[in-house]
Design a protein around this motif. Structure first.
Motif, PDB file in Angstrom:
ATOM      1  N   UNK A 151      47.038  36.707  22.608  1.00 39.46           N
ATOM      2  CA  UNK A 151      46.498  37.949  23.159  1.00 39.46           C
ATOM      3  C   UNK A 151      45.958  38.843  22.047  1.00 39.46           C
ATOM      4  N   UNK A 152      46.760  38.991  20.983  1.00 33.89           N
ATOM      5  CA  UNK A 152      46.323  39.836  19.867  1.00 33.89           C
ATOM      6  C   UNK A 152      45.038  39.262  19.271  1.00 33.89           C
ATOM      7  N   UNK A 153      45.001  37.932  19.102  1.00 35.72           N
ATOM      8  CA  UNK A 153      43.810  37.301  18.529  1.00 35.72           C
ATOM      9  C   UNK A 153      42.583  37.585  19.382  1.00 35.72           C
ATOM     10  N   UNK A 154      42.765  37.569  20.704  1.00 32.81           N
ATOM     11  CA  UNK A 154      41.633  37.797  21.611  1.00 32.81           C
ATOM     12  C   UNK A 154      41.020  39.178  21.364  1.00 32.81           C
ATOM     13  N   UNK A 155      41.916  40.184  21.271  1.00 32.00           N
ATOM     14  CA  UNK A 155      41.387  41.536  21.071  1.00 32.00           C
ATOM     15  C   UNK A 155      40.789  41.703  19.672  1.00 32.00           C
ATOM     16  N   UNK A 156      41.406  41.078  18.666  1.00 34.09           N
ATOM     17  CA  UNK A 156      40.848  41.155  17.308  1.00 34.09           C
ATOM     18  C   UNK A 156      39.460  40.532  17.277  1.00 34.09           C
ATOM     19  N   UNK A 157      39.347  39.424  17.979  1.00 31.78           N
ATOM     20  CA  UNK A 157      38.083  38.717  18.058  1.00 31.78           C
ATOM     21  C   UNK A 157      36.982  39.629  18.601  1.00 31.78           C
ATOM     22  N   UNK A 158      37.316  40.364  19.688  1.00 31.08           N
ATOM     23  CA  UNK A 158      36.347  41.291  20.279  1.00 31.08           C
ATOM     24  C   UNK A 158      35.985  42.383  19.280  1.00 31.08           C
ATOM     25  N   UNK A 159      37.018  42.874  18.587  1.00 35.28           N
ATOM     26  CA  UNK A 159      36.792  43.940  17.604  1.00 35.28           C
ATOM     27  C   UNK A 159      35.821  43.478  16.520  1.00 35.28           C
ATOM     28  N   UNK A 162      38.091  32.078  12.968  1.00 32.01           N
ATOM     29  CA  UNK A 162      39.490  31.756  12.694  1.00 32.01           C
ATOM     30  C   UNK A 162      40.373  32.071  13.898  1.00 32.01           C
ATOM     31  N   UNK A 163      40.212  33.283  14.445  1.00 32.59           N
ATOM     32  CA  UNK A 163      41.083  33.673  15.555  1.00 32.59           C
ATOM     33  C   UNK A 163      40.832  32.796  16.783  1.00 32.59           C
ATOM     34  N   UNK A 164      39.576  32.458  17.014  1.00 33.04           N
ATOM     35  CA  UNK A 164      39.280  31.606  18.173  1.00 33.04           C
ATOM     36  C   UNK A 164      39.933  30.236  18.009  1.00 33.04           C
ATOM     37  N   UNK A 165      39.834  29.674  16.818  1.00 36.73           N
ATOM     38  CA  UNK A 165      40.436  28.354  16.623  1.00 36.73           C
ATOM     39  C   UNK A 165      41.958  28.427  16.589  1.00 36.73           C
ATOM     40  N   UNK A 166      42.475  29.577  16.169  1.00 37.23           N
ATOM     41  CA  UNK A 166      43.925  29.767  16.226  1.00 37.23           C
ATOM     42  C   UNK A 166      44.382  29.693  17.685  1.00 37.23           C
ATOM     43  N   UNK A 175      25.309  26.815  44.306  1.00 37.91           N
ATOM     44  CA  UNK A 175      26.633  26.513  43.756  1.00 37.91           C
ATOM     45  C   UNK A 175      26.773  26.956  42.301  1.00 37.91           C
ATOM     46  N   UNK A 176      25.781  26.558  41.480  1.00 35.33           N
ATOM     47  CA  UNK A 176      25.872  26.866  40.049  1.00 35.33           C
ATOM     48  C   UNK A 176      25.956  28.363  39.792  1.00 35.33           C
ATOM     49  N   UNK A 177      25.012  29.108  40.395  1.00 39.90           N
ATOM     50  CA  UNK A 177      24.967  30.538  40.115  1.00 39.90           C
ATOM     51  C   UNK A 177      26.213  31.231  40.671  1.00 39.90           C
ATOM     52  N   UNK A 178      26.680  30.799  41.856  1.00 36.84           N
ATOM     53  CA  UNK A 178      27.910  31.384  42.409  1.00 36.84           C
ATOM     54  C   UNK A 178      29.067  31.187  41.447  1.00 36.84           C
ATOM     55  N   UNK A 179      29.231  29.950  40.964  1.00 41.45           N
ATOM     56  CA  UNK A 179      30.340  29.664  40.054  1.00 41.45           C
ATOM     57  C   UNK A 179      30.200  30.487  38.785  1.00 41.45           C
ATOM     58  N   UNK A 180      28.965  30.638  38.326  1.00 40.17           N
ATOM     59  CA  UNK A 180      28.710  31.404  37.113  1.00 40.17           C
ATOM     60  C   UNK A 180      29.119  32.864  37.309  1.00 40.17           C
ATOM     61  N   UNK A 181      28.743  33.437  38.465  1.00 42.26           N
ATOM     62  CA  UNK A 181      29.085  34.839  38.719  1.00 42.26           C
ATOM     63  C   UNK A 181      30.592  35.004  38.929  1.00 42.26           C
ATOM     64  N   UNK A 182      31.224  34.035  39.601  1.00 37.58           N
ATOM     65  CA  UNK A 182      32.688  34.081  39.729  1.00 37.58           C
ATOM     66  C   UNK A 182      33.306  34.125  38.332  1.00 37.58           C
ATOM     67  N   UNK A 183      32.797  33.262  37.448  1.00 32.02           N
ATOM     68  CA  UNK A 183      33.362  33.145  36.105  1.00 32.02           C
ATOM     69  C   UNK A 183      33.218  34.453  35.343  1.00 32.02           C
ATOM     70  N   UNK A 184      31.992  34.995  35.322  1.00 34.50           N
ATOM     71  CA  UNK A 184      31.746  36.214  34.561  1.00 34.50           C
ATOM     72  C   UNK A 184      32.560  37.366  35.130  1.00 34.50           C
ATOM     73  N   UNK A 185      32.529  37.496  36.459  1.00 33.20           N
ATOM     74  CA  UNK A 185      33.234  38.599  37.106  1.00 33.20           C
ATOM     75  C   UNK A 185      34.739  38.498  36.939  1.00 33.20           C
ATOM     76  N   UNK A 186      35.271  37.303  37.113  1.00 34.79           N
ATOM     77  CA  UNK A 186      36.724  37.153  37.045  1.00 34.79           C
ATOM     78  C   UNK A 186      37.223  37.340  35.617  1.00 34.79           C
ATOM     79  N   UNK A 187      36.451  36.846  34.647  1.00 40.97           N
ATOM     80  CA  UNK A 187      36.857  36.999  33.246  1.00 40.97           C
ATOM     81  C   UNK A 187      36.959  38.458  32.842  1.00 40.97           C
ATOM     82  N   UNK A 188      36.017  39.264  33.354  1.00 41.28           N
ATOM     83  CA  UNK A 188      36.066  40.694  33.057  1.00 41.28           C
ATOM     84  C   UNK A 188      35.585  41.015  31.656  1.00 41.28           C
ATOM     85  N   UNK A 189      35.684  42.296  31.298  1.00 41.69           N
ATOM     86  CA  UNK A 189      35.153  42.751  30.013  1.00 41.69           C
ATOM     87  C   UNK A 189      35.846  42.089  28.826  1.00 41.69           C
ATOM     88  N   UNK A 190      37.165  41.858  28.952  1.00 39.05           N
ATOM     89  CA  UNK A 190      37.870  41.329  27.787  1.00 39.05           C
ATOM     90  C   UNK A 190      38.120  39.825  27.885  1.00 39.05           C
TER      91      UNK A 190
END
Lengths: 489, 464
Positions: free
Chosen positions: B7-15, B52-56, B303-318
Motif C-alpha cells: 500500500x505504501x509503495x502504491x502511494x509513493x509510486x503515485x507521488x 523499483x516500487x512497482x516491482x517490489x 464488450x471491450x469498451x465496457x470492460x475498459x470503463x469498468x476497469x478505469x472506474x473501479x480502480x479509481x484515482x489511486x
C-alpha cells in the motif's frame, strides 16, 4: 556602400531567423490545437471519474464488485425509521458474517447474500461494498489490514408498518405491499411463507428435501406471485365501462337476482347474495358479480385490452427488482365466453400484488404512477449521505378525472359495501376494493384488498392477498385495517 | 506486513509519478542549463523509484524469483542505455531519452503484471531495438542524401504496405488485414511504413514548387491511404491523413490547406459511412455503435469498451494496486487497452500523469521542429510529432470512450514488436535532427563570436 562579409553574414542570419519564425506559425497553430484536444480528453476523464464512474461500475456485469468484499465489510441495511435489518460482523481473522436481527420479518425484502444473492442484498450489492468513510481512516485501516466499513443502504421500508403487516398475516400464506402513492416509496413488503436468512445453509438443506423442493419459500409473492385478481379487477372493468360510456355511466342500472347466465357462462354472486337494484357504484360497493358480468357483456374486447395494457398488464413494470409480469388474455378476436369471467377478475387474468398496489397507487395519485422503489439513500458509516434516490414519475396511466371517479366509487366500497365491516366509523376514511378470488373449482379462494386511506389526499396504499381464506378466515381487508391502524396510531 | 509495504509503495509510486511529470514541464520551460541538468538527474531518480516500487509490489504479491531477475536486467539495460547514449550524442535531448526509457519501463511493469512471457519478449525486442536505433542519429546527421530519396520512400512504402495481401505472408487480426508473418514473428508493416511516409511527404514538399507538384504528391499520398483503407486499418489511415494535411499546411503556410484538409477528411468519413456502412466498414460501424452506448452492446461490440470503463472506474484515482485488480479480464489489455489496465491497478492519477508525459514528448518533438532551419528536417520532425500525438490520442480516446476505438497501440507502452521498434526509430530520428540543430546553433554562435572579435579589432583586418 557594399556590406562587409561580416555584416552580410549577420544580416543573412537575421533574415533566416525571421523566415524560420514565419515558417513556424503553422506548427504553433497545430500544437495549440492538439493541446486543446488533449485538454478536452483530460477534462473528460476527470468528468468521467467524478460523475459517471459510480453509476457505470454499479453495473451488475462488472465482475470487479465482489472483489471489494476482500477489503470492505459489507454495509448495513437500515429502514427509513432507523432500524437495522441486516448487518455484518468481522472476526479477528477477517471473516465477515452477515446477520439479520429480525430473521424472517424482512426475509424476501432484504434477501440473502450467500448461495447467490437476492432482494436488497442483490439490488444494493455495489453500494454496500463501497466505503466512503473519510480518506484518512480508510488509509489507516488499509495499513492495519482491517476491512473498511461499507456504506449503509437506507431502504424506504418502515419498520412499524412492516412488522404490523408481518404479524397481521400471521401463519397464513400471502403477501402485503404498502406504497406511498405520491412518491412511489415502498413502505412495507411482506411475503409468506418465508425463511430465516440467518440460517441460509439450513434453508438450502431444506430445499434439497422432498418437502422443501415443493415449497416456495424463496419466492417473493409480493413481486413474483401471479394471482387471479378476483373482484379487485372490477376496478379495471369499471374504468373501461366509464371510458366506453362517458356520458351515460351514471344511468347504469341492473337488477341482481343472485345469478345469471352470460354467453353460456353461469355467474353468481358470492355467498348466494341477491343484491337487487344496483347502480354502477352499488355494483362495485357490493362487488356484484352478475352486474359486472352484465357490464362485461357490453364492453369492446379490443378496447378493453388497450386499457388493460395501459395499466401495464402484459408488459414490464417500472420496478428495479425481480418481478413477474401480469397477464390479460382477452383481445379483439377472443371468443365471447371469455368475457364474463374476465370482467369479474376470474379466468386467465393474472396479477402480482406489487402491480395491484401500483394500480391503486396510480388511482390515489390522480392517475399518475410513481415508480415504486426500495432504496432511498446510501450513507457512509458516519451517517453522511453519499447518494440519494429521488422518486420518479412513470407517467399518467389514466386521466385525473377517471381517477377521481374511481376514488368516489371505491369510497362506497368502504362506506356501505363489502369493506364497510372493516372500515366504517374509523377516525380515518378508506377507499378500496375487496376481492375473493377462487383458484380452483372446489371453493378454495384467496382474499384480496387494495385501497388507500384519506381518499381526498391519500396517505398510504395497501395491497394485501391472503391465501386460503376458506380455511383461515383471515381476509385481506382485515390485514389492511391493521396496517392503516398502525399508520394512524 | 506485505499489505502494508504494498500500500505504501502504491502511494509513493503515485507521488514520484507526479514529481516526474512536473519535472518534464519545468525542464521545458526553463533555459538555465545547470538547473535543467539537475532536474534531468532527478527525473532519472524518480523513474528508478517508480520502477523499483512497482516491482517490489509485483514481487511481494506474486512471490516469484524470476521477477527479481527480470527487474535487475531491466535496470542494467536502462542505466547502460542512458549513460552510453548521452555520452555518444552529447547534443541529443536528455529529456527525450528520459521519457523514452520511462515509457518503456512503464510498459514492462504492466506487462509483467499481465503476462510475464509477453513482458520478456517485449523487453528482448525493445533492447535489440535500442541497440540498432542507437546508430540512427549518426546516419541522420551524416547522410546528406536522406532528403533526395523521395521516390524511393514512396515506392518502397506502398510495396511494403501491400505485402499484407500476399497469400501466405499477410493475415487478418481483429477485422483488419494488416499483419504479416516472418518466420515466427508477426509484424504490422504499417508501423514502419509510417516512417517512410513522413520522409516521403517531407521530400516531396521540399521540392514541390508548383501546384502540379503538390497534386502529384497528393495522389501518391492518397495511394498510401487507399491501401490502408483496403486493409480496413482505419486507425492508421486516419493517422496518415492527418499527418499529410498538417505537413502540407506547414509547407505552404496557407490555412486553407488545414481547413480544407480537415473538412475533406470529415466529409470522406461521412460519405464512407453513408455508402459502405453495411459492407466494407461493417466492423467500423460496430465500433461506432459500441462507442455510443457500450453497455447496450455489452455482449457484442461494446464488450471491450465496457470492460475498459469498468476497469478505469473501479480502480479509481489511486488504483487497486498492482495484481489486486482484474486488469487481465479487459480484452487485449496487453496492447490496445493497456492504458485501462494501468488506470485500474496503478490509478487514474498515474494515467493522467502519463497523458501529460505524452504531451510533453510531443512538445519536445515540436520544439525540435521549430528550431530546425532546413525544411526537410523541419517537416520530418513535425511529421513524427504529429504521428506520435495522433496515434496516442486515438488509443487514449478509444479506451476511455472519448472517441470510437480504432485499435491502435499506445507507443512504447503497448506490447507489440513492430510498434515498439518503429517508435524507437521515430524517437532516434528526432534525436538526430535535434543534434543537427544543436550543432548548427553552436556553429552559428562560433561564427558570431568570431565576427564580434574581428569587429572589436578592425584594424587588424585592413589588408596591407
Amino acid at each position: 556602400m557594399p556590406l562587409s562579409p561580416e555584416e552580410e553574414f549577420l544580416n543573412k542570419e537575421k533574415e533566416r531567423a525571421k523566415n524560420n519564425k514565419i515558417k513556424n506559425r503553422p506548427i504553433l497553430v497545430i500544437t495549440y490545437m492538439m493541446i486543446f484536444i488533449y485538454l478536452l480528453l483530460f477534462g473528460y476523464i476527470i468528468y468521467f471519474m467524478q460523475f459517471k464512474a459510480e453509476s457505470i461500475i454499479a453495473n451488475s456485469r462488472n465482475i470487479r464488485q465482489d472483489s471489494f468484499a476482500d477489503v470492505v465489510e459489507r454495509g448495513d441495511i437500515i429502514t427509513s425509521d432507523g432500524v437495522v435489518i441486516a448487518t455484518s460482523t468481522t472476526d479477528e481473522e477477517g471473516n465477515t458474517t452477515r446477520s439479520y436481527p429480525y430473521s424472517n420479518m424482512f426475509a424476501h425484502l432484504a434477501g440473502y447474500d450467500s448461495y447467490g444473492k437476492s432482494g436488497l442484498e442483490l439490488q444494493g450489492n455495489f453500494y454496500m461494498l463501497r466505503s466512503h468513510i473519510n480518506i484518512f481512516e480508510r488509509i489507516y485501516r488499509q495499513l492495519k489490514e482491517e476491512k473498511n466499513r461499507g456504506d449503509n443502504l437506507i431502504t424506504t421500508v418502515d419498520y412499524k408498518l412492516q412488522s404490523t403487516a408481518y404479524n397481521a398475516l400471521g401463519s397464513c400464506n400471502g403477501a402485503v405491499v404498502v406504497i406511498e402513492p405520491d412518491s412511489g416509496r415502498i413502505l412495507a413488503m411482506v411475503s409468506k411463507p418465508d425463511f430465516d436468512p440467518n440460517n441460509i445453509d439450513g434453508v438450502w438443506e431444506y430445499l434439497k428435501t422432498e418437502e422443501g423442493a415443493e415449497s416456495t419459500i424463496l419466492l417473493n409473492r409480493a413481486t413474483q406471485g401471479q394471482y387471479a385478481p378476483g373482484s379487485t379487477f372490477k376496478v379495471v372493468t369499471l374504468l373501461e365501462y366509464i371510458r366506453e360510456n362517458p356520458d351515460s355511466y351514471l344511468d347504469y342500472a341492473y337488477d341482481c337476482h343472485g345469478s345469471d347466465i352470460y354467453t353460456g357462462v353461469n355467474i353468481s354472486c358470492i355467498g348466494g347474495s341477491v343484491h337487487g337494484e344496483q347502480t354502477l357504484k352499488d355494483s362495485l360497493a357490493n362487488s356484484c358479480n352478475t352486474s359486472f358480468a352484465n357490464i362485461g357483456s357490453t364492453l369492446d374486447f379490443g378496447k378493453f385490452r388497450e386499457t388493460a395494457e395501459e395499466l401495464l398488464f402484459n408488459s414490464e413494470l417500472p420496478f428495479d427488482g425481480e418481478y413477474a409480469k401480469s397477464s390479460f388474455v382477452i383481445k379483439a378476436s377472443s371468443p365471447a365466453d371469455q368475457m364474463p369471467q374476465t370482467a369479474i377478475g376470474q379466468g386467465d387474468t393474472k396479477i402480482t400484488p406489487l402491480h395491484n398496489a401500483m394500480l391503486a397507487a396510480a388511482i390515489a395519485n390522480g392517475g399518475v404512477l410513481m415508480k415504486p422503489y426500495l432504496i432511498q439513500a446510501v450513507e457512509n458509516d458516519d451517517g453522511a449521505t453519499i447518494k440519494k434516490f429521488s422518486s420518479k414519475s412513470y407517467g399518467s396511466i389514466m386521466t385525473s378525472e377517471e381517477a377521481d371517479i374511481l376514488i368516489d366509487n371505491m369510497k362506497a366500497v368502504c362506506d356501505y359495501g363489502s369493506g364497510a365491516r372493516y372500515f366504517s366509523g374509523l377516525s380515518y376514511d378508506v377507499a378500496g376494493k375487496t376481492g375473493t378470488a377462487e383458484y380452483d373449482d372446489e371453493g378454495n379462494c384467496n382474499s384480496w384488498f387494495i385501497g388507500f386511506s384519506n381518499p381526498d389526499n391519500p396517505d398510504i396504499v395497501v395491497c394485501v392477498i391472503v391465501e386460503d381464506y376458506q380455511i383461515y378466515g383471515v381476509s385481506g381487508a382485515w390485514v389492511a385495517r391493521q396496517i392503516f391502524d398502525a399508520y394512524y396510531q | 506486513m506485505i499489505n502494508l509495504i504494498c500500500e505504501v509503495s502504491k502511494y509513493l509510486c503515485l507521488l514520484f509519478m507526479i514529481l516526474y511529470t512536473v519535472k518534464c514541464f519545468s525542464i521545458m520551460s526553463s533555459k538555465d542549463e545547470e538547473e535543467n541538468n539537475s532536474a534531468l538527474n532527478k527525473q532519472i531518480v524518480y523513474v528508478f523509484l517508480i520502477h523499483f516500487f512497482c516491482f517490489l509490489i509485483l514481487y511481494l504479491r506474486l512471490q516469484q524469483v524470476k521477477i527479481l531477475v527480470f527487474y535487475g536486467i531491466q535496470i542494467f539495460v536502462a542505466i547502460f542505455y542512458m549513460v552510453i547514449f548521452h555520452s555518444i550524442y552529447k547534443d541529443s535531448s536528455r529529456l527525450l531519452t528520459n521519457n523514452m526509457a520511462f515509457l518503456l519501463l512503464v510498459g514492462y511493469i504492466i506487462l509483467t503484471r499481465l503476462n510475464f512471457s509477453l513482458a520478456v519478449k517485449q523487453f528482448i525486442f525493445a533492447t535489440v531495438g535500442l541497440f540498432i536505433t542507437s546508430f540512427i542519429p549518426i546516419i541522420i546527421v551524416k547522410w546528406k542524401k536522406l532528403k533526395d530519396m523521395g521516390t524511393l520512400y514512396g515506392v518502397v512504402g506502398i510495396l511494403f504496405l501491400l505485402t499484407v495481401f500476399v497469400p501466405g505472408l499477410g493475415f487478418s487480426n481483429y477485422g483488419s488485414r494488416n499483419w504479416i508473418h516472418i518466420g515466427k514473428l508477426s509484424l504490422q508493416p504499417m508501423e514502419f511504413v509510417k516512417i517512410l511516409f513522413v520522409f516521403f511527404v517531407a521530400c516531396m514538399l521540399v521540392k514541390a514548387n508548383t501546384f502540379k507538384d503538390l497534386f502529384v504528391n497528393a495522389l501518391i499520398s492518397a495511394g498510401f491511404m487507399g491501401v490502408l483503407v483496403l486493409e480496413k486499418d482505419l486507425g492508421a489511415a486516419v493517422i496518415f491523413y492527418i499527418t499529410y494535411v498538417f505537413l502540407v499546411y506547414l509547407a505552404t503556410s496557407r490555412p486553407i490547406f488545414l481547413v480544407g484538409g480537415v473538412s475533406l477528411g470529415v466529409g470522406a468519413v461521412l460519405a464512407a459511412y453513408a455508402l459502405f456502412k453495411d459492407s466494407l466498414f461493417a466492423h467500423v460501424m460496430v465500433r461506432v455503435e459500441a462507442w455510443r452506448d457500450p453497455f447496450a452492446h455489452i455482449d457484442t461490440g461494446g464488450y471491450q469498451v465496457s470492460q475498459s470503463l469498468f476497469a478505469i472506474g473501479t480502480g479509481g484515482y489511486t488504483g487497486s494496486g498492482l495484481t489486486l485488480g482484474k486488469a487481465g479480464t479487459i480484452p487485449v489489455s496487453e496492447s490496445d487497452f493497456i492504458f485501462s489496465a494501468i488506470c485500474e491497478e496503478m490509478g487514474v492519477i498515474f494515467g493522467l500523469c502519463l497523458i501529460l508525459v505524452i504531451i510533453s514528448i510531443f512538445l519536445s518533438f515540436v520544439n525540435v521542429a521549430m528550431k530546425c532551419r532546413r525544411p526537410f528536417y523541419k517537416y520530418a520532425a513535425f511529421g513524427f510529432a504529429t504521428i506520435y500525438i495522433v496515434q496516442s490520442l486515438l488509443n487514449l480516446g478509444g479506451v476511455t470512450k472519448f472517441i470510437p476505438s480504432t485499435g491502435v497501440t499506445l507507443p512504447l507502452i503497448s506490447y507489440g514488436v513492430s510498434s515498439v521498434i518503429s517508435t524507437l526509430v521515430i524517437f532516434t530520428i528526432v534525436q538526430g535532427i535535434c543534434i543537427i540543430n544543436n550543432k548548427e546553433a553552436v556553429k552559428y554562435e562560433k561564427e558570431k563570436a568570431r565576427i564580434r572579435a574581428n569587429a572589436a579589432e578592425p584594424r587588424r583586418r585592413i589588408p596591407q
